[in-house]
Design a protein around this motif. Sequence first.
Motif, mmCIF file in Angstrom:
data_model
loop_
_atom_site.group_PDB
_atom_site.id
_atom_site.type_symbol
_atom_site.label_atom_id
_atom_site.label_comp_id
_atom_site.label_asym_id
_atom_site.label_seq_id
_atom_site.Cartn_x
_atom_site.Cartn_y
_atom_site.Cartn_z
ATOM 1 N N LYS A 33 0.850 -1.199 0.000
ATOM 2 C CA LYS A 33 0.000 0.000 0.000
ATOM 3 C C LYS A 33 0.881 1.242 0.000
ATOM 4 N N LYS A 34 0.401 2.273 -0.672
ATOM 5 C CA LYS A 34 1.170 3.520 -0.779
ATOM 6 C C LYS A 34 1.203 4.275 0.557
ATOM 7 N N ASP A 35 2.389 4.746 0.897
ATOM 8 C CA ASP A 35 2.614 5.599 2.059
ATOM 9 C C ASP A 35 3.101 6.939 1.519
ATOM 10 N N SER A 36 3.232 7.939 2.360
ATOM 11 C CA SER A 36 3.754 9.218 1.866
ATOM 12 C C SER A 36 4.490 9.983 2.950
ATOM 13 N N VAL A 37 5.438 10.800 2.485
ATOM 14 C CA VAL A 37 6.189 11.712 3.337
ATOM 15 C C VAL A 37 6.159 13.072 2.653
ATOM 16 N N PHE A 38 6.132 14.128 3.468
ATOM 17 C CA PHE A 38 5.940 15.478 2.948
ATOM 18 C C PHE A 38 6.722 16.474 3.794
ATOM 19 N N ILE A 39 7.319 17.478 3.151
ATOM 20 C CA ILE A 39 7.969 18.583 3.863
ATOM 21 C C ILE A 39 6.944 19.698 4.023
ATOM 22 N N ASP A 40 6.649 20.058 5.259
ATOM 23 C CA ASP A 40 5.728 21.156 5.542
ATOM 24 C C ASP A 40 6.575 22.377 5.902
ATOM 25 N N SER A 41 6.748 23.266 4.941
ATOM 26 C CA SER A 41 7.582 24.459 5.151
ATOM 27 C C SER A 41 6.914 25.498 6.031
ATOM 28 N N ASP A 42 5.604 25.422 6.180
ATOM 29 C CA ASP A 42 4.914 26.365 7.071
ATOM 30 C C ASP A 42 5.200 26.037 8.535
ATOM 31 N N LYS A 43 5.217 24.734 8.866
ATOM 32 C CA LYS A 43 5.485 24.303 10.240
ATOM 33 C C LYS A 43 6.946 23.917 10.465
ATOM 34 N N LEU A 48 4.592 12.270 7.852
ATOM 35 C CA LEU A 48 4.607 10.924 7.295
ATOM 36 C C LEU A 48 3.286 10.236 7.567
ATOM 37 N N TRP A 49 2.809 9.474 6.584
ATOM 38 C CA TRP A 49 1.627 8.648 6.733
ATOM 39 C C TRP A 49 1.993 7.238 6.284
ATOM 40 N N GLN A 53 0.349 2.029 10.071
ATOM 41 C CA GLN A 53 -0.112 2.801 11.227
ATOM 42 C C GLN A 53 -1.485 3.421 10.948
ATOM 43 N N LYS A 54 -2.195 2.807 9.985
ATOM 44 C CA LYS A 54 -3.551 3.244 9.609
ATOM 45 C C LYS A 54 -3.571 4.706 9.173
ATOM 46 N N TYR A 55 -2.507 5.123 8.524
ATOM 47 C CA TYR A 55 -2.353 6.474 7.974
ATOM 48 C C TYR A 55 -2.477 7.575 9.017
ATOM 49 N N LYS A 56 -2.139 7.250 10.256
ATOM 50 C CA LYS A 56 -2.087 8.274 11.306
ATOM 51 C C LYS A 56 -0.914 9.204 10.975
ATOM 52 N N VAL A 93 19.059 10.076 6.125
ATOM 53 C CA VAL A 93 18.508 8.923 5.418
ATOM 54 C C VAL A 93 17.603 8.135 6.364
ATOM 55 N N PHE A 94 16.366 7.915 5.931
ATOM 56 C CA PHE A 94 15.379 7.178 6.716
ATOM 57 C C PHE A 94 15.030 5.870 6.016
ATOM 58 N N ALA A 95 14.834 4.820 6.803
ATOM 59 C CA ALA A 95 14.372 3.530 6.292
ATOM 60 C C ALA A 95 13.344 2.971 7.269
ATOM 61 N N TYR A 96 12.477 2.114 6.761
ATOM 62 C CA TYR A 96 11.432 1.534 7.599
ATOM 63 C C TYR A 96 12.033 0.469 8.517
ATOM 64 N N ASP A 97 11.784 0.599 9.811
ATOM 65 C CA ASP A 97 12.225 -0.373 10.815
ATOM 66 C C ASP A 97 11.055 -1.326 11.057
ATOM 67 N N LYS A 98 11.196 -2.568 10.589
ATOM 68 C CA LYS A 98 10.094 -3.542 10.666
ATOM 69 C C LYS A 98 9.747 -3.919 12.103
ATOM 70 N N ILE A 99 10.724 -3.893 12.990
ATOM 71 C CA ILE A 99 10.455 -4.261 14.391
ATOM 72 C C ILE A 99 9.670 -3.150 15.100
ATOM 73 N N ALA A 100 10.138 -1.909 14.955
ATOM 74 C CA ALA A 100 9.458 -0.776 15.595
ATOM 75 C C ALA A 100 8.229 -0.316 14.806
ATOM 76 N N LYS A 101 8.160 -0.719 13.524
ATOM 77 C CA LYS A 101 7.089 -0.300 12.611
ATOM 78 C C LYS A 101 7.050 1.220 12.464
ATOM 79 N N LYS A 102 8.257 1.806 12.341
ATOM 80 C CA LYS A 102 8.406 3.252 12.195
ATOM 81 C C LYS A 102 9.533 3.539 11.204
#
Length: 190
Positions: A33-43, A48-49, A53-56, A93-102
């Motif tokens: 399933k598609k996930d996404s990451v975004f840079i919010d320059s206002d904040k 990340l969704w 994590q049910k897109y939280k 550099v970020f990668a998905y940690d399968k154990i922490a699920k983050k």
Amino acid sequence: MKYFSTFLFLLLVNSAFAQTTRKIVKDFDGDGKKDSVFIDSDKDILMLWLSTQKYKRVESKEITHLNFGNTLVATTKGFEFWNDYDRSGFISVFAYDKIAKKMRLVQMRRSDDMLGRDHANEGIYESSVNLITNKYVGIIRTKIKGKVIKSIINAELVFPKTYLETFSDLINFDYQAKCIALYNKNKSKK
């Protein structure tokens, strides 16, 4: 004048769209399933969704020095967050940690040409640290009689486990301070 105004407008529009990748949509967590990451320059944060994590919405801490030259780059296992400055920059550099699920910060890289200003013979200093193995490599390029000589610094650097929700650029500046200390220590041995 009309052609100049049109040219200037097209140049500005092109540079605005070509400047950065602000969002990446891909499967980071490997569930199809598609996930996404975004840079919010206002904040001044990364958002990340993840489908696991049910897109939280997950937000980083504030990035206090979010530069105009920031961008996201997709990798096979995650993404890179580039935050470039005038004469230096960081890549986280970020990668998905399968154990922490983050999404976990697994590597930091930096370049710095401040050495060229302070030391006439020395140019760019590049380094990277693998946050899984704690292995650090720093490369100093020195110009001697027209030839570029590379000096390599190997060390162990330990940083706390950092996930996207605990990430801020403070870890990058901590990394920079440790790099400079290793550079000065290496220089004093010569």
